[in-house]
Scaffold this active site. Structure first.
Site, PDB file in Angstrom:
ATOM      1  N   CYS A  52       0.828  -1.202   0.000  1.00  0.00           N
ATOM      2  CA  CYS A  52       0.000   0.000   0.000  1.00  0.00           C
ATOM      3  C   CYS A  52       0.863   1.253   0.000  1.00  0.00           C
ATOM      4  CB  CYS A  52      -0.913   0.012   1.222  1.00  0.00           C
ATOM      5  SG  CYS A  52       0.004   0.076   2.786  1.00  0.00           S
ATOM      6  N   CYS A  73       3.039   1.514   3.112  1.00  0.00           N
ATOM      7  CA  CYS A  73       4.268   0.719   3.023  1.00  0.00           C
ATOM      8  C   CYS A  73       5.317   1.445   2.195  1.00  0.00           C
ATOM      9  CB  CYS A  73       3.979  -0.639   2.392  1.00  0.00           C
ATOM     10  SG  CYS A  73       2.797  -1.673   3.275  1.00  0.00           S
ATOM     11  N   ASP A 121       6.330  18.958 -33.382  1.00  0.00           N
ATOM     12  CA  ASP A 121       7.438  18.998 -34.327  1.00  0.00           C
ATOM     13  C   ASP A 121       6.908  18.450 -35.649  1.00  0.00           C
ATOM     14  OD1 ASP A 121      10.067  19.173 -35.362  1.00  0.00           O
ATOM     15  OD2 ASP A 121      10.398  17.053 -34.897  1.00  0.00           O
ATOM     16  N   ASP A 155      10.411  14.407 -31.528  1.00  0.00           N
ATOM     17  CA  ASP A 155      11.166  13.156 -31.608  1.00  0.00           C
ATOM     18  C   ASP A 155      12.660  13.330 -31.775  1.00  0.00           C
ATOM     19  OD1 ASP A 155      11.136  14.109 -34.254  1.00  0.00           O
ATOM     20  OD2 ASP A 155      11.312  12.069 -35.051  1.00  0.00           O
ATOM     21  N   ASP A 211      14.504  18.542 -30.115  1.00  0.00           N
ATOM     22  CA  ASP A 211      13.260  18.708 -29.366  1.00  0.00           C
ATOM     23  C   ASP A 211      13.428  18.422 -27.877  1.00  0.00           C
ATOM     24  OD1 ASP A 211      11.678  19.222 -31.696  1.00  0.00           O
ATOM     25  OD2 ASP A 211      11.724  17.078 -32.140  1.00  0.00           O
TER      26      ASP A 211
END
Length: 728
Positions: free
Chosen positions: A36, A39, A446, A619, A623
């Site tokens: 959880c 934890c 782009d 990409d 960029d």
């Protein structure tokens, strides 16, 4: 065999450190029992408090704890393992195979415990329903009631003890470490419910709650199994990426013979043989041979890269032409493909604002709920209630007030949303990215490789020339040759073909000596565009030009973004003419061309200064800075490593529509998370006072607490995507 830390013997775990030669080594551990948000917060806090530890990040999805040390000299893996042992979370050096085995074992254990709990709940109800029927005036005789209670005990007790073991073991480890996790009050509540029920049965009391104990575990186990399945889907993303690596490699032994070895056994310094059509299994240096490599998976470069002896190449590159002898420079887990897989795994439990809120709430839960239960017991006795009634109310408080719903509110949604996007080819690197993506109001694209395919296509050429050149093209694995052959369609292949690595192919076309490849290879002057040259002996060379087309759904994607009320523009480093053509083809009014990486980043900064929430989709290396500065960032799977590192999400395939789909899922995930938080808060505000006032007995408390966790988990599954035409 799992390794455990023994403080007396102090074993040396330094061999498991990664990057020992660097200034900041790291250690990966497989942590058991962490389930959880509480934890997670506890483990990270205690690990980071150790001397020499710079950071610690636990991924609940995979169970991997990554610990970064400040210096090599101060790196003490044994100390980290010892701290985890004291906290009640056994840890071993991380091994993917061991992690998968542990995951399978945990899944089998949960499903078996769930089956036992279901059997116990159903069969206990056969005897408890007649008891509860007394509420409607259909009283049983005292002897019959006692018999029914004993049958309930006979069926429910062994089922409860077996089905509750996952909770009891976790609670015991926590208590041994003098701490308390969420399984402690659950275990106490279940055990006290059994004790009270046996007491009522022995004393011939009115009510017993054996059905409550086993039903509580049944419903809790459903939620835990669903959570296990959600995590399994998230883990599959990294596993599928690692499947891109070759399962084995050809190692050249000292005797000159080739030996096939599993990838995990390839060591640094091994001499390997890689034939055409095979991927480089690990990062290597070329020792002998020349070839061309398709590196689109790693760099986004559509044209093959020529390699000669001495060149350093990364794992995952596809060998297209010649046979290579290569020297391994890294192990498989340190390869470029493994690094991409780690990008996917890194953010499965990221520290988003919603997860941080759940962490804080879970951290104060145990002391608050135990204090509330103790106050209920003492207050009930002070108000004149009997010990039985006061204890029942305290048990109801322990059972009904559980932060499971709050702890699952954000992670369940993030896992569900990430898994759904992965099925559409979008890899989500962090849950925080989904939150930021939901806030976007401006999208920047782009051009090359994003709006366009990043893949060359043949511009129209004369049919006779194309048909002849295609005979050579069909014998080559070069992307431009493939494009030419695709345009020409089926047909014959040239004879006596010889491939010249990095130059082109030569052979007989219609009985005449011919060449297809670079301008210099065929004796022509090079042009300025992407091209192939074809020359037949005794004839002038013929040029084939190629262009980069828009992605098929680029215009539709832009239209969908505009319809959502977002603004869109292009920031490109290309010259004005192709950028203008792409903008017109996509329906984008605002565009800028000829931008340097610094200018792209500055443009994003300017938009942010205006208060815009920018999504950058890029990409290339130019960029990367803009991607890092944007509010949210996406990159295609063909992007450079630098761009993928800077991006929050990575999408595979040719569909640009993944951008609009990711936005839809992010907004749906935000709505589901807010709904979960609202429900969890409302539930606890109503449930706790009701239990303290005695309005809820342990059976109803079990149903209510388990139901709250199930509601949150099932609500997370409502993060859906619209089906594409033809999909299932």
């Amino acid at each position: 065999m799992a390794l455990a830390y023994d403080a007396g013997r102090s074993p040396d775990f330094s061999a498991y450190l990664k990057g020992k030669a660097s200034d900041r080594p790291t250690l990966d551990l497989l942590v058991k029992g962490a389930r959880c948000a509480g934890c997670l917060a506890k483990i990270e806090r205690e690990a980071q408090a150790l001397p020499g530890v710079a950071h610690a990040r636990l991924n609940l999805t995979s169970g991997k704890l990554t610990v970064g040390f400040r210096t090599s000299a101060g790196a003490d893996p044994g100390a980290v393992i010892a701290v985890l042992e004291r906290l009640g979370y056994p840890a071993t050096p991380y091994d993917p195979g061991q992690a998968a085995e542990a995951n399978d074992r945990e899944g089998r254990r949960l499903i078996l415990a769930l089956a036992v709990a279901a059997f116990g709940a159903m069969n206990t109800m056969m005897f408890s329903v007649p008891l509860w029927a007394g509420l409607f005036g259909q009283e049983l005789g005292p002897a019959t009631r006692t018999v029914m209670m004993w049958w309930c005990a006979l069926v429910a007790t062994p089922c409860t003890l077996y089905a509750g073991m996952p909770f009891f073991e976790s609670a015991w480890r926590s208590l041994k470490a003098r701490r308390a996790n969420m399984d402690v009050p659950i275990s106490i509540g279940v055990i006290l419910t059994l004790v009270i029920s046996f007491s009522e049965t022995l004393l011939r009391g009115r009510d017993a709650y054996f059905d409550a104990a086993v039903s509580l575990l049944f419903l809790l186990l459903i939620g835990r199994w669903l959570d296990h399945q959600l995590k399994l889907k998230a883990r599959s993303a990294a596993a599928d990426l690692l499947a891109l690596q070759a399962p084995a490699a050809s190692v050249l032994g000292a005797d000159g013979q080739e030996h096939r070895r599993p990838l995990s056994e390839v060591a640094v310094g091994d001499l390997l043989v890689v034939r055409p059509g095979e991927r480089l299994p690990v990062d290597v240096r070329i020792e002998a041979g020349a070839s061309q490599l398709d590196t689109a998976l790693l760099t986004g470069e559509t044209l093959p890269a020529s390699v000669d002896p001495g060149a350093v190449c990364r794992a995952g590159a596809l060998n297209l032409t010649g046979v290579l002898q290569v020297r391994a420079l890294a192990r498989s887990e340190d390869s470029a493909v493994a690094a991409v897989a780690r990008l996917v795994e890194a953010g499965a439990q990221s520290k988003s604002k919603y997860v941080r809120l759940a962490d804080k709430s879970s951290a104060i839960y145990v002391p608050v709920v135990h204090s509330a239960a103790a106050l209920t017991l003492v207050g009930g006795l002070a108000l004149g209630l009997g010990v039985r009634e006061a204890l029942l109310r305290a048990v109801a408080v322990l059972i009904i007030t559980c932060p499971c719903a709050l702890g699952l509110a954000a992670p369940a949604v993030q896992i569900s949303a990430s898994a759904r996007l992965f099925r559409r080819g979008v890899l989500v690197k962090s849950g925080a990215a989904l939150e930021r993506l939901a806030e976007v109001d401006h999208v920047v694209f782009d051009k090359t490789g994003v709006l366009t395919e990043g893949r060359p296509r043949l511009i129209a050429a004369a049919s006779p020339d194309l048909a002849r050149a295609a005979q050579l093209a069909r014998a080559s694995a070069h992307p431009l040759a493939k494009a030419l052959a695709t345009e020409a369609g089926p047909g014959p292949t040239a004879e006596d073909v010889v491939e010249h690595a990095g130059l082109g192919v030569a052979g007989l076309v219609d009985g005449r000596r011919s060449r297809l490849g670079r301008a210099g290879f065929v004796g022509a002057a090079s042009g300025r565009e992407t091209e192939l040259w074809f020359a037949v002996e005794g004839e002038a060379p013929i040029r084939f030009a190629f262009s980069d087309q828009l992605r098929p759904d680029a215009a539709a994607t832009v239209a969908a973004l505009l319809a959502r009320g977002l603004t869109v523009e292009i920031l490109s480093g290309d010259v004005a003419a192709p950028v203008a053509a792409a903008a017109e083809g996509c329906g984008i009014a605002a565009w800028r061309a000829g931008l340097s990486p610094e200018e792209k980043a500055a443009a994003v900064d300017a938009l942010k200064a205006q208060g815009r929430k920018v999504l950058m989709v890029g990409d290339g290396l130019n960029d990367a800075a803009a991607l890092a500065r944007a509010h949210a960032a996406m990159a295609p799977g063909s992007a450079l490593d630098a761009s993928q590192n800077a991006a929050d999400l990575v999408f595979a395939g040719e569909r640009l529509g993944a951008v609009s789909e990711a936005l839809d899922v992010a907004q749906a995930a935000q709505a589901r998370a807010l709904e979960n938080f609202g429900f969890a808060a409302l539930y606890n505000l109503i449930a706790a006072p009701a239990a303290m006032a005695g309005l809820v007995n342990p059976f109803v408390a079990a149903l209510a607490m388990s139901g709250s966790s199930l509601v949150v988990t099932l609500n997370a599954l409502r993060v859906r995507l619209p089906l594409r035409p033809g999909s299932r």
